[in-house]
Design an enzyme around this catalytic site. Structure first.
Site, mmCIF file in Angstrom:
data_model
loop_
_atom_site.group_PDB
_atom_site.id
_atom_site.type_symbol
_atom_site.label_atom_id
_atom_site.label_comp_id
_atom_site.label_asym_id
_atom_site.label_seq_id
_atom_site.Cartn_x
_atom_site.Cartn_y
_atom_site.Cartn_z
ATOM 1 N N ASP A 294 0.901 -1.304 -0.068
ATOM 2 C CA ASP A 294 0.043 -0.055 0.030
ATOM 3 C C ASP A 294 0.977 1.317 -0.048
ATOM 4 O O ASP A 294 1.755 1.468 0.681
ATOM 5 C CB ASP A 294 -0.779 -0.078 1.367
ATOM 6 C CG ASP A 294 -1.972 1.063 1.456
ATOM 7 O OD1 ASP A 294 -2.682 1.320 0.307
ATOM 8 O OD2 ASP A 294 -1.622 2.079 2.197
ATOM 9 N N GLU A 336 1.063 -0.626 -5.169
ATOM 10 C CA GLU A 336 -0.044 0.214 -5.362
ATOM 11 C C GLU A 336 0.534 1.870 -5.349
ATOM 12 O O GLU A 336 0.730 2.252 -4.361
ATOM 13 C CB GLU A 336 -0.846 0.264 -4.121
ATOM 14 C CG GLU A 336 -2.118 1.121 -4.300
ATOM 15 C CD GLU A 336 -2.572 2.104 -3.346
ATOM 16 O OE1 GLU A 336 -3.310 2.880 -3.748
ATOM 17 O OE2 GLU A 336 -1.678 2.302 -2.462
HETATM 18 C C1 GLC Z 1 -4.021 3.495 -0.399
HETATM 19 C C2 GLC Z 1 -5.381 2.770 -0.334
HETATM 20 C C3 GLC Z 1 -6.491 3.962 -0.017
HETATM 21 C C4 GLC Z 1 -6.076 4.340 1.413
HETATM 22 C C5 GLC Z 1 -4.397 4.893 1.526
HETATM 23 C C6 GLC Z 1 -3.809 5.104 2.564
HETATM 24 O O1 GLC Z 1 -4.071 4.359 -1.461
HETATM 25 O O2 GLC Z 1 -5.799 2.215 -1.573
HETATM 26 O O3 GLC Z 1 -7.988 3.517 0.146
HETATM 27 O O4 GLC Z 1 -6.845 5.607 1.464
HETATM 28 O O5 GLC Z 1 -3.530 3.893 0.746
HETATM 29 O O6 GLC Z 1 -3.489 3.661 3.287
#
Ligand code: GLC
Length: 663
Positions: A294, A336
């Site tokens: 993440d 991500e």
């Molecule tokens: C990523 C997740 C999102 C979250 C962020 C902080 O972007 O997809 O939903 O708010 O991380 O953890």
């Protein structure tokens, strides 16, 4: 731990020194000799990488060598604790290391509570997953979180405890095993940029313990935060503006890139790296086969920069990956990174580390450009960007998706837009108006997210079906508009299923779920419009997939059929070549997928009008006449212009005798 023994530099180890082996061999005394030999072979192969990667980050510390020993000991301990069936999986994956590139891979994602109540509920849905043909299931963060707001689980209070409302760690282990037995790989989040403000480390930091304060970025006054903020981007400007939060207990400012209750971890502190390695390998040993890393972009900070995508962030992920190859090689990483497309692709690794950072990455560019093309009915930007930006290191795979739990931010590259004489800023404003239904003729029922009055930017919330026009069409009782909406949905699914990579379905989309406005009544969620596209699964709606004539039946069955067809075409795998063709028809998107044993031409129409596409530019594909459209099972004559019905999609297979021809 023997701190006297020097750790050789990476070159020394590569030259054949067995020092690494000597470091961990004593720990392996109780392990079967064959297993220990495997582990040691991996250690010798990847251990030098770990040292090479970490030395520039932490090598200046006097205790670096002892620390590297501790890191390797953490990996050895995780290996020792790894259940036998996961070690067996390691062996299978080592024999087939690019398993995730296979054309049979079909992914989906859901919230445990919203889709099935509990982990047991998810287990009971395994037949449904099989019905769809899934081989990969990402369960959104399911760990313990603070009471109250927790960013949909992305504020983790403990990486080793499941949210009690969902089940237990043992339930999760059992679920991972049951999914695996059904041919479905479990993907879990590794929320490693930050912890929740009530994680044990954060609580100790609040209590004044300097060791734990050093796990985070804490500052006694605003001087340093102000200096950093001069160049930082705000992620949640409406809910939590700025990037720092005042912690009253200790009278200090803590770095909070996201929400005030998500404290950024300080990876310049080697103790943080080591502890997070322990958490990562713990999740590997639960049975996760994919970890979604993440918010990768944010894990390293440097004054004067935007503190995103710094080289050190890549090194940390590469080092984690090398350690995973040693201790739990069945596991792969998915990045991500919702950042500039040039930066997104770097999380696969670059230069000598290409393919050795994250094996998988979300493909946000394809996602936003599909929506962009639907709004404009023009495919210029999609074609231009995909011609230049789809290629990745050979052992990697995109995760291609239409919608996720997050908002849509128009993250195409300004320079791609400008090359096509599109004004990037104005175009984003237009797309925001379009998807919030403010442009004349817009079919979309989306809502704005995180409007920023300083940049005039915002992002878009809404489900696939509502953004694609189904919500308005059904409300108006307009059958033609319903047809178009379903056409748009299936068009996008058809592209993510065929372009190459793991297609990822946001569960609910397979039955055309519409926006859920009830979040507005929940004070904890009312300010986060992303909850609009995170509805609870509706059993009656899921059941309608079996009721001919319903929208659910149409979408579900068309999708299922495409999934089954994809699984028969090796050319739809991630390793196959993707050649995007400029056809001269600005409303169509055309590409050829080629693998050693199959070849498919994909052609898509992004408008409500029939399109004709000249095939002259298709190269040697023309010689493959006559061909068949797999979707309609009709013969296609490639010596004529292709005719694409409104929102039509063709998957034209090459006749068997021509398979294997060069792309
Ligand atoms: C990523 C997740 C999102 C979250 C962020 C902080 O972007 O997809 O939903 O708010 O991380 O953890």
């Amino acid at each position: 731990m023997n701190t006297a023994r020097p750790v050789p530099d990476a070159a020394g180890v590569r030259a054949g020194a067995a020092t690494l082996r000597a470091l961990v061999e004593p720990r392996l005394a109780g392990v079967l000799p064959a297993e220990a030999a495997h582990f040691l072979a991996r250690l010798e192969r990847y251990g030098p990488d770990v040292i090479e990667l970490l030395r520039p980050l932490y090598g200046h510390r006097p205790d670096f060598e002892a620390w590297v020993e501790a890191i390797l000991a953490t990996a050895a301990d995780a290996f020792l604790a790894r259940p036998a069936e996961l070690k067996a999986l390691d062996a299978r994956r080592e024999a087939d290391p690019t398993w995730y590139q296979h054309h049979t891979m079909i992914g989906a994602v859901c919230y445990v509570d919203r889709f099935a109540g509990t982990l047991e509920g998810i287990r009971q849905r395994i037949p449904y997953f099989r019905e769809l043909g899934l081989t990969y299931l990402h369960l959104m963060p399911l760990f313990r979180t603070p009471d109250g707001p927790n960013d949909g689980g992305y504020a983790v209070s403990s990486y080793r405890e499941v949210n009690p409302a969902l089940g237990t760690m043992d339930d999760l282990r059992r679920l991972a095993a049951d999914l695996r037995a059904s041919g479905i790989s479990l993907a879990l989040d590794f929320v490693f940029n930050h912890t929740a403000n009530d994680h044990a480390w954060a609580r100790k930091a609040r209590a004044g313990d300097p060791r734990y304060q050093a796990h985070y970025y804490m500052f006694p006054d605003r001087t340093t935060p102000d200096a950093y903020e001069a160049t930082l981007r705000e992620i949640f400007p409406e809910e939590d503006p700025g990037s720092f939060t005042f912690v009253e207990d200790v009278g200090q400012w803590v770095w909070t890139t996201f929400h005030r209750y998500q404290w950024d971890l300080n990876y310049s502190n080697p103790e943080v790296f080591q502890r997070m390695l322990g958490e990562l390998l713990f999740l590997a040993n639960i049975g996760a086969e994919v970890l979604r890393l993440d918010a990768v972009a944010f894990i390293w900070k440097r004054l004067g920069t935007n503190c995103e995508n710094l080289p050190e962030a890549h090194r940390i992920i590469q080092a984690f990956n090398a350690l995973v190859r040693i201790a739990a090689p069945a596991l792969v990483f998915k990045s991500e990174a919702i950042v500039h497309p040039d930066e997104v692709v770097r999380y696969f690794g670059t230069g000598e580390w290409a393919g050795r950072e994250c094996e998988l990455s979300y493909n946000p560019l394809l996602m936003v450009e599909l929506w962009e093309a639907l709004a404009t009915r023009h495919t210029h930007l999609l074609t231009y960007s995909m011609q230049r930006r789809f290629a990745i290191p050979p052992n990697c795979a995109w995760v291609n998706y239409v919608r996720s739990h997050d908002d849509i931010g128009w993250g195409f590259a300004d320079e791609d837009a400008e090359a096509l004489h599109i004004h990037a800023f104005h175009h984003r404003q237009y797309l925001n108006r379009f998807y919030t239904g403010q442009e004349p003729g817009s079919f979309a029922a989306g809502h704005g997210f995180q409007w920023n009055p300083r940049t005039l930017d915002m992002r878009i919330s809404g489900t696939t079906a509502s953004l694609a026009g189904l919500e308005k069409a059904l409300a108006a009782g307009d059958e033609q508009a319903v047809e178009y909406a379903i056409g748009r949905i299936l068009l996008m699914f058809g592209i993510v299923l065929s372009m190459g990579g793991i297609p990822l379905l946001y569960l609910g989309d397979e039955v055309g779920t519409l926006n859920d406005y009830s979040y507005r009544d929940d004070p904890q969620r009312a300010r986060d419009s992303r909850w609009m596209h995170r509805p609870r699964a509706d059993e009656a709606q899921l059941a309608r997939r079996n009721q001919p004539g319903t929208v659910e039946h149409r979408i579900f069955n068309a999708l299922r059929r495409m999934i089954a067809l994809r699984k028969q075409q090796p050319a739809f795998g991630a390793a196959a070549h993707t050649g995007v063709i400029e056809t001269g028809n600005p409303h169509s998107f055309v590409f050829v997928k080629s693998s050693a044993d199959s070849r498919v031409l994909v052609a898509a129409n992004f408008t409500e009008r029939e399109q004709h596409v000249a095939t002259g530019g298709f190269g040697d594909i023309l010689s493959l006449n006559p061909s068949t459209d797999l979707l309609s099972e009709r013969a296609v004559d490639l010596s004529q212009d292709l005719t694409l019905p409104p929102y039509g999609l063709l998957w034209i297979a090459v006749p068997p005798q021509a398979s294997g021809a060069a792309a």
